[in-house]
Structure formats: structure tokens, C-alpha cells
Design an enzyme around this catalytic site. Structure first.
Site, PDB file in Angstrom:
ATOM      1  N   ASP A   1      -0.524   5.535  -1.239  1.00  0.00           N
ATOM      2  CA  ASP A   1       0.272   4.728  -0.361  1.00  0.00           C
ATOM      3  C   ASP A   1       0.664   5.456   0.778  1.00  0.00           C
ATOM      4  O   ASP A   1       0.119   6.509   0.893  1.00  0.00           O
ATOM      5  CB  ASP A   1       1.850   4.522  -1.325  1.00  0.00           C
ATOM      6  CG  ASP A   1       1.443   3.581  -2.639  1.00  0.00           C
ATOM      7  OD1 ASP A   1       0.423   2.926  -2.457  1.00  0.00           O
ATOM      8  OD2 ASP A   1       2.370   3.753  -3.225  1.00  0.00           O
TER       9      ASP A   1
ATOM     10  N   ARG B   1      -6.299   4.477  -4.184  1.00  0.00           N
ATOM     11  CA  ARG B   1      -5.712   4.319  -3.263  1.00  0.00           C
ATOM     12  C   ARG B   1      -4.357   4.599  -3.010  1.00  0.00           C
ATOM     13  O   ARG B   1      -3.341   4.149  -3.728  1.00  0.00           O
ATOM     14  CB  ARG B   1      -5.600   2.591  -3.128  1.00  0.00           C
ATOM     15  CG  ARG B   1      -7.067   2.027  -3.110  1.00  0.00           C
ATOM     16  CD  ARG B   1      -6.855   0.362  -2.466  1.00  0.00           C
ATOM     17  NE  ARG B   1      -8.110  -0.080  -2.463  1.00  0.00           N
ATOM     18  CZ  ARG B   1      -8.250  -1.420  -2.236  1.00  0.00           C
ATOM     19  NH1 ARG B   1      -6.977  -2.396  -1.913  1.00  0.00           N
ATOM     20  NH2 ARG B   1      -9.387  -2.030  -1.807  1.00  0.00           N
TER      21      ARG B   1
ATOM     22  N   ARG C   1       5.448   8.178  -8.231  1.00  0.00           N
ATOM     23  CA  ARG C   1       6.793   8.384  -7.678  1.00  0.00           C
ATOM     24  C   ARG C   1       7.823   7.944  -8.565  1.00  0.00           C
ATOM     25  O   ARG C   1       8.978   8.275  -8.433  1.00  0.00           O
ATOM     26  CB  ARG C   1       6.828   7.690  -6.271  1.00  0.00           C
ATOM     27  CG  ARG C   1       5.804   8.582  -5.350  1.00  0.00           C
ATOM     28  CD  ARG C   1       5.505   7.696  -4.332  1.00  0.00           C
ATOM     29  NE  ARG C   1       6.368   6.949  -3.447  1.00  0.00           N
ATOM     30  CZ  ARG C   1       6.384   6.230  -2.695  1.00  0.00           C
ATOM     31  NH1 ARG C   1       5.402   5.381  -2.482  1.00  0.00           N
ATOM     32  NH2 ARG C   1       7.640   5.843  -1.963  1.00  0.00           N
TER      33      ARG C   1
END
Length: 271
Positions: A57, A55, A206
Site C-alpha cells: 500500500d 502489492r 497493519r
């Protein structure tokens, strides 16, 4: 009970105008537009069991996302080879189903996966990212040193608890195994990080990139990112890099006869 066939879908999307992958009420998501397009072909009330490898973001892109659906056999027999073309006509221009393949019921896009590989693009030129790449490349105002990035990244590979780099979810582990974390400078001058692991927790890539960039530009020592692996909670010292520089480029799977075993092992590990 309706007889179904499982289909693997290889999906690409520009995440700029999506609120991530997962369906959310009142928000435009990749799963939402894909489910809507499929529903127009097989019936909006048809349960599809849409399952994705990872999934992403809001703002994150994909060139190699994988998901699976369980389509009624009668719908598959009716649509057959035209399904891909029909989806192309119904999907928006920033999301594409590039391939559609029948797979055994033992295939699970999420749990059968052996790795996910991401790339993160950074332009450290004075003028910033090229306009045509502004959606998938961030600008960094300080020059980046690849040798420093390489040294710092080496300390983050292997199996560790990455709690300092993750948004923790209740009852979920933050232990992951990073098999690749390296940097290159492409011919256009853009610095690209490649990060590969068995799986990632939320914002992990990230966060890793954000920490490493402060090493690459000289503000942190190369040994600093690995010291955070002793933490048991998310570190406030780590700045999460912007979403739009990140792209999911590949999801790996074992041979067909190992789908079920891999899925079972992954479920045990994640529990």
C-alpha cells in the site's frame, strides 16, 4: 511471436513518496517508475508482464520485494550483465533493483511464493522515533509490554478467516495461514513485530498490529484480538496502524522444480 526470457527482480524501496506498488494513472508508484526505467532500455511499447509478489500500500516500504518480467531475448542478449547497472542509473534514489536473475518460465513472483514476511517498527520511547528512522518507524506514546504482545499474538497464528482484519475484495477469500507472529525489542529500544504468512489480504498486517498495540499498552485484554476471528466482516473496533512502520522484508519460494506446482496450488486456493 517474440521469444522472451523471464527475469526475477529483487527490489527495495522507501515507500514514503510512492502511492503504493501498483501502477495508477497520475500517481507515482513503484511499478510505474520500474516500468518506465525498463521501457527506456527495451522500448516503451514492449510488454513486460510485470508481476509482483505482494502489492504494498501507499507508504509501505520493502527491503525484500520480488517481481518478474518477461524480456525479449534480443534485449537480454544486448544488455546482459549491464542491465542492473543501467537500471541503477535510471531508477530514482528511493527505489532500487538489487538483483536480477534469469528464472524458468514456471516461476511466478506472486503465485509461486510460499510466504511473505513483514516487519513493523514501533518506538515507544517518550521522545519518539529517531529522526533518521522516522520514515520506517512509528511513535507510540504508551509503553509496550512484550509479554502481553506475545500472549495476544499466539492466539492469532495458524489458519483462520481474518475477515475482521481485512479489506474484503469481491470473490476473494480472507482465509490465510499465519506461521509467525512475534515481537522483539532491538538494542535501540524499538519494538519490532515480525509477521509471516502464505499471503496477506489488504491492510491485514497493519490491522493485526493496530489491534495488538492496544493490548501491549494495556488498553485491551490479551485474549481480545483472537475473539475477532469469529467475525465474518471487517471489525470497526480495529484501528489500522500507520503505513510507514511496515516493511516487506522477505518473500520465500520453493525449489526451482516446484515453481509450477506451487503456483497451481496457490491459484486454486485463492479462487
Amino acid at each position: 511471436m517474440t521469444e522472451t526470457i523471464r527475469l526475477r527482480l529483487d527490489v527495495s524501496y522507501d515507500g514514503a513518496d510512492f502511492s503504493g506498488w501498483a501502477a495508477q494513472p497520475g500517481r507515482r508508484t513503484v511499478a510505474g517508475v520500474l516500468t518506465e526505467a525498463l521501457g527506456r532500455l527495451v522500448g516503451a511499447d514492449t510488454p513486460l508482464g510485470l508481476t509482483v509478489a505482494g502489492r504494498t500500500d501507499a507508504g509501505v516500504h520493502a527491503s525484500g520485494q520480488v517481481c518478474h518480467v518477461d524480456l525479449p531475448v534480443v534485449s537480454w542478449e544486448e544488455l546482459g550483465t549491464s542491465l542492473l547497472r543501467r537500471l541503477a542509473a535510471l531508477m530514482p534514489p528511493d527505489a532500487r533493483v538489487r538483483a536480477l536473475t534469469p528464472v524458468p518460465p514456471s516461476f511466478d513472483a506472486r503465485f509461486s511464493a510460499t510466504f511473505r514476511r513483514y516487519e513493523y517498527r514501533v518506538a515507544d520511547t517518550v521522545w519518539g522515533p529517531e529522526p533518521l528512522r522516522r520514515h520506517d518507524t512509528i511513535g507510540w506514546v504508551r509503553p509496550l509490554d512484550l509479554d502481553r504482545l506475545t500472549v495476544a499474538s499466539a492466539g492469532l497464528t495458524g489458519e483462520h478467516d481474518y475477515a475482521a482484519y481485512c479489506k474484503r475484495k469481491e470473490h476473494a477469500t480472507t482465509v490465510r495461514a499465519i506461521t509467525r507472529l512475534d515481537w522483539r525489542r532491538d538494542p535501540d529500544g524499538v519494538v519490532v513485530a515480525t509477521v509471516q504468512a502464505d499471503a496477506f489480504c489488504q491492510s491485514m498486517v497493519r490491522s493485526l498490529v493496530g489491534a495488538l498495540l492496544t493490548v501491549g499498552d494495556g488498553r485491551r485484554d490479551p485474549g481480545w484480538p483472537s475473539t475477532l476471528l469469529t467475525r465474518t466482516e471487517r471489525s470497526s473496533e480495529v484501528t489500522v496502524a500507520p503505513a510507514h512502520g511496515l516493511t516487506l522484508v522477505e518473500v520465500g519460494y520453493p525449489a526451482e522444480d516446484h515453481y509450477a506446482a506451487r503456483a497451481e496450488a496457490t491459484r486454486r486456493l485463492r479462487a
